[in-house]
Write a protein that holds these residues in place. Structure first.
Motif, PDB file in Angstrom:
ATOM      1  N   THR A  52      17.475  41.094  52.112  1.00 37.62           N
ATOM      2  CA  THR A  52      18.152  40.693  50.881  1.00 37.62           C
ATOM      3  C   THR A  52      19.443  41.478  50.705  1.00 37.62           C
ATOM      4  OG1 THR A  52      16.006  40.276  49.852  1.00 37.62           O
ATOM      5  CG2 THR A  52      17.889  40.433  48.380  1.00 37.62           C
ATOM      6  N   ARG A  54      22.710  41.843  47.815  1.00 38.53           N
ATOM      7  CA  ARG A  54      23.222  41.499  46.486  1.00 38.53           C
ATOM      8  C   ARG A  54      24.647  40.966  46.575  1.00 38.53           C
ATOM      9  NH1 ARG A  54      26.464  44.018  42.864  1.00 38.53           N
ATOM     10  NH2 ARG A  54      26.472  45.903  44.111  1.00 38.53           N
ATOM     11  N   ASP A  88      17.378  36.870  41.770  1.00 41.13           N
ATOM     12  CA  ASP A  88      16.163  37.641  42.030  1.00 41.13           C
ATOM     13  C   ASP A  88      15.477  38.035  40.725  1.00 41.13           C
ATOM     14  OD1 ASP A  88      17.573  39.845  41.027  1.00 41.13           O
ATOM     15  OD2 ASP A  88      17.565  40.962  42.912  1.00 41.13           O
ATOM     16  N   GLU A  89      14.402  38.797  40.843  1.00 42.07           N
ATOM     17  CA  GLU A  89      13.600  39.183  39.679  1.00 42.07           C
ATOM     18  C   GLU A  89      14.359  40.091  38.710  1.00 42.07           C
ATOM     19  OE1 GLU A  89      13.177  42.029  42.981  1.00 42.07           O
ATOM     20  OE2 GLU A  89      12.804  39.866  42.877  1.00 42.07           O
ATOM     21  N   VAL A  94      21.635  36.957  44.771  1.00 41.42           N
ATOM     22  CA  VAL A  94      21.410  37.559  46.085  1.00 41.42           C
ATOM     23  C   VAL A  94      21.346  36.485  47.153  1.00 41.42           C
ATOM     24  CG1 VAL A  94      20.135  39.538  45.126  1.00 41.42           C
ATOM     25  CG2 VAL A  94      18.880  37.525  45.928  1.00 41.42           C
ATOM     26  N   ARG A  96      19.188  35.786  50.727  1.00 39.16           N
ATOM     27  CA  ARG A  96      17.929  36.242  51.322  1.00 39.16           C
ATOM     28  C   ARG A  96      17.610  35.429  52.576  1.00 39.16           C
ATOM     29  NH1 ARG A  96      12.911  37.147  47.670  1.00 39.16           N
ATOM     30  NH2 ARG A  96      13.624  39.272  47.847  1.00 39.16           N
TER      31      ARG A  96
END
Length: 133
Positions: A52, A54, A88-89, A94, A96
């Motif tokens: 991953t 950012r 993302d969470e 991001v 991935r």
């Protein structure tokens, strides 16, 4: 994960003519001749490795509406076969790549790192005009 780090240690530091690899404290950095760089974080998910990087943090994303973000992510995902772009969470944009741990080989690892870094760097630059790292 130890096998993955061993594979990383054996990869050449020059991924190609314009991209260099470094690994420090479990974080991979792919640097480009332009001076820009992307950090890649590793994790395991089930029997897969997750790579991953950012693109934009949650605060920077606030300048975009949900409609704009959906369009950006949808268009990029249509055009990029290896990298998946997503929130993302932690609410960050991001890129991935997930790959089965059992079948990852050095050539695939090199390809994943190079493409993930390039695609994330490209989108980051298009959205911000600079390298955010």
């Amino acid at each position: 994960m130890d096998e993955l780090y061993a594979m990383l240690d054996n990869l050449p530091r020059e991924l190609d003519w314009s991209a260099r690899l470094s690994v420090e404290d479990g974080v991979i950095t792919v640097g480009f001749d332009s001076g820009r760089a992307q950090r890649i974080h590793l994790a395991t998910r089930d029997d897969n490795y997750a790579f991953t990087s950012r693109i934009l943090g949650a605060q920077r994303l606030d300048q975009y509406s949900w409609t704009q973000l959906a369009r950006i992510v949808w268009l990029r995902n249509r055009r990029t076969p290896l990298v998946t772009f997503m929130l993302d969470e932690r609410g960050r944009l991001v890129g991935r790549v997930e790959h089965p741990a059992a079948t990852l080989d050095p050539d695939e690892l090199r390809t994943i790192l190079l493409h993930l870094a390039r695609e994330c760097d490209r989108l980051e630059y298009l959205l911000t005009g600079r390298d955010e790292q």
